[in-house]
Write a protein that holds these residues in place. Structure first.
Motif, mmCIF file in Angstrom:
data_model
loop_
_atom_site.group_PDB
_atom_site.id
_atom_site.type_symbol
_atom_site.label_atom_id
_atom_site.label_comp_id
_atom_site.label_asym_id
_atom_site.label_seq_id
_atom_site.Cartn_x
_atom_site.Cartn_y
_atom_site.Cartn_z
ATOM 1 N N GLU A 166 0.804 -1.221 0.000
ATOM 2 C CA GLU A 166 0.000 0.000 0.000
ATOM 3 C C GLU A 166 0.839 1.275 0.000
ATOM 4 O O GLU A 166 0.468 2.261 -0.646
ATOM 5 C CB GLU A 166 -0.953 0.018 1.205
ATOM 6 C CG GLU A 166 -2.091 -0.982 1.107
ATOM 7 C CD GLU A 166 -1.826 -2.257 1.865
ATOM 8 O OE1 GLU A 166 -2.780 -2.852 2.397
ATOM 9 O OE2 GLU A 166 -0.646 -2.676 1.923
ATOM 10 N N GLU A 167 1.940 1.292 0.727
ATOM 11 C CA GLU A 167 2.777 2.494 0.788
ATOM 12 C C GLU A 167 3.917 2.449 -0.226
ATOM 13 O O GLU A 167 4.156 3.413 -0.966
ATOM 14 C CB GLU A 167 3.336 2.672 2.204
ATOM 15 C CG GLU A 167 2.273 2.984 3.238
ATOM 16 C CD GLU A 167 2.821 3.058 4.654
ATOM 17 O OE1 GLU A 167 2.107 3.573 5.532
ATOM 18 O OE2 GLU A 167 3.960 2.597 4.890
ATOM 19 N N VAL A 168 4.614 1.325 -0.277
ATOM 20 C CA VAL A 168 5.813 1.260 -1.112
ATOM 21 C C VAL A 168 5.477 1.348 -2.598
ATOM 22 O O VAL A 168 6.258 1.892 -3.392
ATOM 23 C CB VAL A 168 6.625 -0.019 -0.793
ATOM 24 C CG1 VAL A 168 5.851 -1.278 -1.153
ATOM 25 C CG2 VAL A 168 7.963 -0.006 -1.516
ATOM 26 N N LEU A 170 3.153 3.184 -4.055
ATOM 27 C CA LEU A 170 3.013 4.598 -4.411
ATOM 28 C C LEU A 170 4.370 5.301 -4.404
ATOM 29 O O LEU A 170 4.620 6.193 -5.229
ATOM 30 C CB LEU A 170 2.048 5.293 -3.456
ATOM 31 C CG LEU A 170 0.573 4.885 -3.573
ATOM 32 C CD1 LEU A 170 -0.279 5.698 -2.604
ATOM 33 C CD2 LEU A 170 0.056 5.053 -4.998
ATOM 34 N N GLU A 171 5.258 4.911 -3.499
ATOM 35 C CA GLU A 171 6.608 5.480 -3.494
ATOM 36 C C GLU A 171 7.338 5.138 -4.792
ATOM 37 O O GLU A 171 8.029 5.980 -5.381
ATOM 38 C CB GLU A 171 7.393 4.951 -2.295
ATOM 39 C CG GLU A 171 6.871 5.428 -0.949
ATOM 40 C CD GLU A 171 7.540 4.707 0.212
ATOM 41 O OE1 GLU A 171 8.615 4.097 0.000
ATOM 42 O OE2 GLU A 171 6.990 4.736 1.332
ATOM 43 N N ARG A 233 8.462 -4.750 3.643
ATOM 44 C CA ARG A 233 7.703 -3.575 4.040
ATOM 45 C C ARG A 233 6.400 -3.991 4.713
ATOM 46 O O ARG A 233 5.762 -4.971 4.318
ATOM 47 C CB ARG A 233 7.383 -2.717 2.810
ATOM 48 C CG ARG A 233 8.548 -1.926 2.290
ATOM 49 C CD ARG A 233 8.980 -0.814 3.224
ATOM 50 N NE ARG A 233 8.003 0.259 3.311
ATOM 51 C CZ ARG A 233 8.025 1.349 2.542
ATOM 52 N NH1 ARG A 233 8.979 1.514 1.630
ATOM 53 N NH2 ARG A 233 7.109 2.284 2.689
ATOM 54 N N ILE A 235 2.809 -2.029 6.790
ATOM 55 C CA ILE A 235 2.148 -0.795 7.187
ATOM 56 C C ILE A 235 1.767 -0.910 8.656
ATOM 57 O O ILE A 235 1.300 -1.957 9.113
ATOM 58 C CB ILE A 235 0.921 -0.490 6.304
ATOM 59 C CG1 ILE A 235 -0.071 -1.656 6.298
ATOM 60 C CG2 ILE A 235 1.357 -0.171 4.883
ATOM 61 C CD1 ILE A 235 -1.359 -1.362 5.547
ATOM 62 N N MET A 239 -4.996 0.483 6.163
ATOM 63 C CA MET A 239 -5.614 1.610 5.482
ATOM 64 C C MET A 239 -7.130 1.419 5.424
ATOM 65 O O MET A 239 -7.629 0.310 5.639
ATOM 66 C CB MET A 239 -5.028 1.743 4.080
ATOM 67 C CG MET A 239 -3.577 2.183 4.084
ATOM 68 S SD MET A 239 -2.981 2.552 2.428
ATOM 69 C CE MET A 239 -1.390 3.293 2.818
#
Length: 625
Positions: A166-168, A170-171, A233, A235, A239
C-alpha cells in the motif's frame, strides 16, 4: 482500442475479456503521467477474487496523475485466437496493448502460475527475460506472497516489491514519475534509484555464488543501492477498507463483498507461511468494519459479505461484530461469511449466531490425526476438543462437515495417518446420533509442502512413494465408513515444493517448461509433470535436490537475503521445538515469543518490554532469596 468483435464469439466465457464492469475506472490516457497495468497470472474469475490486487487498483486510481488497469491470463482458446489474429495482450479498461504501459505489475500468489507470467509477457510482445528489455519496454515488476522467495523468477522481473504494497507501491510510482519527467533515460539508473527504496529488490544487482555441491555459498550486492538484507515492508495501521470494488459481469470464485477485518496471525502454526509473512497482527475497528459493510452494500449490490482474515474467530469482539451486522442489515437480507474458523466450539457458536442463514456446512482444518503431531506443528488442539467441536456442530443442526488434513508432516508416522481415519470415523459415529441419514462428511488431504520463511523451511518433503501410501491408508479406511475422500496429486505437491524453495537456477527450468507447452499448471486438466521432469533434466537439475533434501540449519538458503521480519533465530528455535514436540503459546494472549518484530513494531515492542520487566523481577526475587 483493440477490436475483439471477430474473436469473442469463438471463445468460452467472453465476459472474461470485455471489461466495462461496474466500478471499473476509465481515465483520459493522454492526461496521465504514469500508467500501470496490474496483472494476475490466472483466469479472470480467480484474479477478480484477489483482494490485494483490488486494493492496489483502487489506491492507484485515487491519485489524479496515475492510472491502473487490469489484465488476466487468457484461457487457451482465447490465446489461440489472439495469436492467430496477431492481437497482443491488452488491458480490460482501455484495451490498449500492455507494451504501451509504463509499468506492468504481476501479483504472485501461487508458484504454479509462474509459466503463465512468461506466457502473458510473450502474448504482450514483451521480452520475457529482464536483460532483453530496455527503456522502450514497460518496467516489469512483481509482488505478493511468492515474492518472499523471488529467486526462481529473478530472471524475468526488473524488480520485486517485498511485503505489503500500500505504501511502497506509491513510493515506487512517484520515483518512476520523476524519472520519466527527467527524460526517462537509462533503465539502470531507474533501477538503482528504486533499489534504494526500502522493500524493493532488484535481482540483477545481486550475484549468487554456489558451492560445488549446488548449495548456496554467497549472495553478493554489486551496487551500493542494493541492500543486504532486503527487509519486508509493512504498514503500521491498516488503510481504510476497500468499499467500491469492481463488480464482475460473470461469476467470480468468491462472488461476494469482502472486508479485511484483521491482517496477520499469532497462532504460530509451524507449517504456515502466511502466519509469518503477514505478521504482525493488526485489527480493523468494529466501527470501521460495520461502516465498510454498509458502503459495500450500497456501492456493489451484494447480499453477502466475507469477513476476511487468516483466523476470523480470533478477531477481538467477533461475536459482537457479527451480531451487529446481522441486526443492522437484516432488511438487506445480508449473509455473513466467516472463513478461516478454528476447530472449536466457539467457532460453531459463532456460525450459529448468523441467524436465519441456511446451514450450508462447516469447514475445519484439524491438519493432523494425533495430538502428538499437532503439538509438533503447533496446532494446539486436543482430540477431545476436536470431537467436542464436531458434536457441538452436529447437535446444532450442521449436517455437512468438510475436514482438511495434511500428510507428510515432519515427524509423521503411519500411526498418525491412521489417526486421521480413526478421528473421522468417531465424528461419523457422533453424527449418527444427531443427523442420522442427513450427515455428509467430506475429508480432503494434501501433501505437506515446506515453505520459505517458516520453521519447516529446512525439512525434506516426503517422497511421492510415501505420500501415495499414506493416501491409500486414508482412502481405504474412509471408504469403509462412507466418507467422501479427495486428495491432491502428489506430483503437483512435488512441483510446488521445488518452486517454493528454489534458487535462481530454476529460472531456466521455468522458461524451458513454458517453451515445452506448460501453462495453467495449477489446473489439473493442464498439469503435466512429465514436461517439468524433462525441463529439469534439460537444465541439469535434480528435483530431489530441491524437494527431498534436508537442509542443515546453517545452510545459506536462496531467500536468506530477504528478511520477512521474523528472525532466523526464532525459526530455528521453533524447528527444534517441533522436533521435540513442544508447543509455543499464542503471543496474542501470552508472553512475547521474541520472533523478531519486537524491534520493528510498536505493539510487539510493548509486549517485549513487559517480558523483560517480568524477567528482571524474577531475577531480583531469585537473588533476594
Amino acid at each position: 482500442m483493440i477490436g475483439l468483435e471477430g474473436v469473442l464469439p469463438k471463445v468460452s466465457r467472453p465476459g472474461r475479456y470485455t471489461g466495462g464492469e461496474w466500478n471499473s475506472v476509465r481515465k483520459d490516457w493522454d492526461a496521465l503521467e504514469v500508467r500501470v497495468a496490474l496483472a494476475y497470472p490466472d483466469l479472470y474469475e480467480i484474479g477478480m477474487s484477489n483482494l490485494g490486487l483490488a486494493i492496489l487498483y483502487d489506491l492507484v486510481n485515487r491519485q489524479p496523475q496515475l492510472l491502473a488497469e487490469r489484465v488476466y491470463a487468457p484461457w487457451s482458446d482465447m490465446e489461440r485466437e489472439m495469436r492467430e489474429a496477431g492481437i497482443p495482450l491488452f488491458s480490460l479498461e482501455s484495451r490498449r496493448p500492455l507494451r504501451d504501459f509504463d509499468i506492468l505489475g504481476f501479483s504472485l500468489g501461487y508458484e504454479l502460475t509462474y509459466t503463465n507470467v512468461l506466457n502473458m509477457l510473450d502474448l504482450a510482445q514483451i521480452p520475457v527475460f529482464s536483460h532483453q528489455r530496455n527503456e522502450k519496454h514497460p518496467l516489469v515488476i512483481a509482488g505478493g506472497g511468492c515474492a518472499l522467495n523471488p529467486e526462481p523468477m529473478a530472471d524475468f522481473f526488473d524488480l520485486f516489491v517485498i511485503g505489503e504494497g500500500e505504501e511502497v507501491f506509491l513510493e515506487l510510482l512517484e520515483l518512476f514519475r520523476r524519472w520519466k519527467s527527467e527524460g526517462g533515460a537509462g533503465r539502470e539508473e531507474l533501477l538503482r534509484r528504486a533499489a534504494a527504496i526500502p522493500g524493493i529488490y532488484v535481482p540483477s544487482f545481486y550475484r549468487v555464488n554456489y558451492h560445488p555441491d549446488g548449495t548456496g555459498a554467497q549472495i553478493v550486492s554489486q551496487v551500493p543501492e542494493a541492500k543486504l538484507p532486503v527487509v519486508r515492508r509493512l504498514i503500521e495501521n491498516l488503510m481504510p477498507s476497500l468499499t467500491k470494488p469492481i463488480v464482475p459481469y460473470i461469476e467470480a470464485v468468491h462472488d461476494r463483498a469482502a472486508v479485511e477485518i484483521q491482517r496477520g496471525c499469532t497462532r504460530g502454526c509451524r507449517f504456515c507461511q502466511a502466519g509469518v509473512i503477514y505478521r504482525p497482527l493488526r485489527e480493523r475497528s468494529q466501527e470501521e468494519v460495520i461502516e465498510a459493510v454498509g458502503e459495500l452494500l450500497k456501492n456493489c449490490g451484494y447480499d453477502e459479505v466475507s469477513l476476511v482474515s487468516l483466523s476470523t474467530s480470533d478477531y477481538a469482539g467477533i461475536e459482537e461484530l457479527v451480531d451487529t451486522l446481522v441486526r443492522r442489515y437484516r432488511k438487506a437480507n445480508l449473509r455473513v461469511s466467516l472463513p478461516s474458523l478454528r476447530m472449536d466450539s466457539f467457532s460453531v457458536e459463532l456460525a450459529d449466531s448468523l441467524g436465519g442463514q441456511k446451514k450450508a456446512g462447516l469447514t475445519f482444518a484439524p491438519e493432523a490425526g494425533s495430538e502428538r503431531l499437532r503439538r509438533a506443528i503447533n496446532k494446539n488442539v486436543s482430540d477431545d476438543d476436536l470431537l467436542k467441536t464436531a458434536e457441538t456442530a452436529l447437535s446444532r443442526g450442521w449436517t455437512n462437515l468438510k475436514l482438511y488434513f495434511m500428510v507428510g508432516l515432519p515427524t509423521e508416522t503411519f500411526e498418525d495417518v491412521e489417526g486421521i481415519v480413526n478421528f473421522v470415523n468417531k465424528v461419523r459415529q457422533v453424527g449418527r446420533k444427531y443427523a442420522k441419514g442427513r450427515l455428509h462428511i467430506r475429508a480432503s488431504a494434501s501433501a505437506f509442502i515446506p515453505k520459505a520463511h517458516t520453521p519447516f523451511q529446512w525439512v525434506a518433503q516426503d517422497t511421492e512413494e510415501n505420500i501415495v501410501a499414506k493416501y491409500e491408508v486414508l482412502r481405504s479406511g474412509l471408504r469403509k465408513s462412507g466418507v467422501q475422500f479427495s486428495w491432491q496429486d502428489p506430483k503437483t505437491s512435488l512441483l510446488e515444493a521445488i518452486l517454493s524453495r528454489g534458487d535462481r537456477r530454476l529460472g531456466k527450468v521455468i522458461h524451458r517448461a513454458w517453451q515445452l507447452g506448460c501453462t495453467f499448471d495449477a489446473w489439473s486438466e493442464r498439469f503435466n509433470y512429465e514436461i517439468w521432469r524433462q525441463a529439469l533434466a534439460d537444465c541439469g537439475l535434480d528435483p530431489s535436490f530441491y524437494a527431498h533434501r534436508e537442509r542443515p540449519l546453517t545452510e545459506l538458503l536462496p531467500w536468506s537475503h530477504i528478511h520477512s521480519g521474523v528472525s532466523t533465530a526464532f525459526l530455528r528455535r521453533e524447528y527444534q521445538r517441533a522436533i521435540r514436540g513442544k508447543e509455543t503459546a499464542d503471543c496474542r494472549h501470552g508472553r512475547c515469543t521474541v520472533c523478531g518484530f519486537h524491534t520493528q513494531y510498536e505493539g510487539c515492542q510493548i509486549k517485549y518490554d513487559d517480558l523483560l520487566a517480568t524477567s528482571r523481577d524474577r531475577l531480583r526475587l531469585r537473588n533476594q532469596a
